[in-house]
Design an enzyme around this catalytic site. Structure first.
Site, PDB file in Angstrom:
ATOM      1  N   GLY A  14      63.705  35.972 -77.058  1.00 59.71           N
ATOM      2  CA  GLY A  14      64.485  35.072 -77.890  1.00 59.71           C
ATOM      3  C   GLY A  14      64.688  35.543 -79.307  1.00 59.71           C
ATOM      4  O   GLY A  14      65.182  34.783 -80.146  1.00 59.71           O
ATOM      5  N   GLU A  16      68.824  32.753 -71.232  1.00 57.30           N
ATOM      6  CA  GLU A  16      68.045  33.786 -70.543  1.00 57.30           C
ATOM      7  C   GLU A  16      67.105  33.157 -69.516  1.00 57.30           C
ATOM      8  O   GLU A  16      66.968  33.657 -68.392  1.00 57.30           O
ATOM      9  CB  GLU A  16      67.262  34.621 -71.561  1.00 57.30           C
ATOM     10  CG  GLU A  16      68.136  35.523 -72.412  1.00 57.30           C
ATOM     11  CD  GLU A  16      67.409  36.185 -73.562  1.00 57.30           C
ATOM     12  OE1 GLU A  16      67.970  37.122 -74.147  1.00 57.30           O
ATOM     13  OE2 GLU A  16      66.281  35.762 -73.890  1.00 57.30           O
ATOM     14  N   GLY A  61      66.890  37.385 -80.235  1.00 59.15           N
ATOM     15  CA  GLY A  61      68.327  37.304 -80.448  1.00 59.15           C
ATOM     16  C   GLY A  61      68.876  35.896 -80.347  1.00 59.15           C
ATOM     17  O   GLY A  61      70.075  35.676 -80.525  1.00 59.15           O
ATOM     18  N   GLY A  79      70.580  41.535 -76.206  1.00 59.66           N
ATOM     19  CA  GLY A  79      69.820  42.351 -77.144  1.00 59.66           C
ATOM     20  C   GLY A  79      70.153  43.823 -77.005  1.00 59.66           C
ATOM     21  O   GLY A  79      70.943  44.230 -76.143  1.00 59.66           O
TER      22      GLY A  79
END
Length: 220
Positions: A95, A103, A97, A29
């Site tokens: 999330g 992640e 992105g 991000g």
């Protein structure tokens, strides 16, 4: 300070948590990109970085930072990433992105999770930002119906496929008073890969960019 300047300020502060001669986990991000740019300034003092998405891996490589496969790492001292929303208890929605699964995996391995965010991301209750849920394609409709039963309004993220080849349902209309419980309930729906609630593995440290300074908050 502009929002971009706040992101840069927290990214600079996060460098203090990087362990020399070791690898670091890197998120995805715009705020994580600022951290990658800062990491490039000390790339000769680190052993490389584990990326949570192909986009972050590409940015790391563009700076000449070695990208390390997580499977080759026994331990990861720190993971640095942003958040779409975060509470004072350091539970998050992530999330936006679309990289939530990777992640979560990197965060699970890391000894310390440092979240970097500007002050607009700090909220009293999670849920105004739609909750991303990564879904196996054939289970999309089934998972959508189950999310409606939980009180959400799921929408397919159009034209988007995750790095894992899956779909994202963005769930609107939730007021998440018990993020631990909801994270478990959604993950237990057959066909869900994972969801964007980071409550069971929340941040250990929040570096919050404000107009005056970078505020440090520690998980209690």
């Amino acid at each position: 300070m502009t929002q971009d300047e706040l992101k840069q300020a927290v990214a600079r502060e996060a460098i203090k948590y990087v362990v020399e001669d070791a690898g670091s986990g890197v998120g995805t991000g715009s705020t994580a990109n600022c951290f990658i740019d800062e990491l490039a300034k000390i790339k000769n003092r680190i052993d490389g970085a584990v990326a949570s998405s192909q986009a972050s891996a590409d940015r790391l490589k563009s700076h000449g930072i070695r990208v390390v496969d997580l499977n080759s790492v026994n331990e990861l001292p720190v993971y640095v990433d942003g958040a779409d929303e975060i509470t004072e208890h350091l539970a998050m929605i992530k999330g936006g992105g679309g990289a939530l699964t990777r992640e979560k995996i990197v965060a699970a391995v890391a000894q310390k999770f440092v979240c970097i965010a500007d002050a607009s991301k700090l909220v009293g209750v999670l849920g105004k930002f739609p909750l991303p849920v990564e879904v196996i394609p054939m289970a999309r409709s089934h998972v959508g119906r189950e999310l409606v039963r939980l009180g959400g309004q799921p929408e397919l993220r159009q034209g988007f496929t995750t790095d894992n080849g899956n779909l994202i349902l963005d769930v609107y209309g939730l007021s998440i008073l018990d993020p631990l419980k909801l994270e478990t309930e959604i993950n237990n729906i057959t066909g869900v890969v994972t969801n964007g609630l980071f409550a069971h593995r929340g941040a250990d440290v929040l570096l919050l960019g404000t107009a005056a300074w970078v505020k440090t908050m520690v998980r209690k």
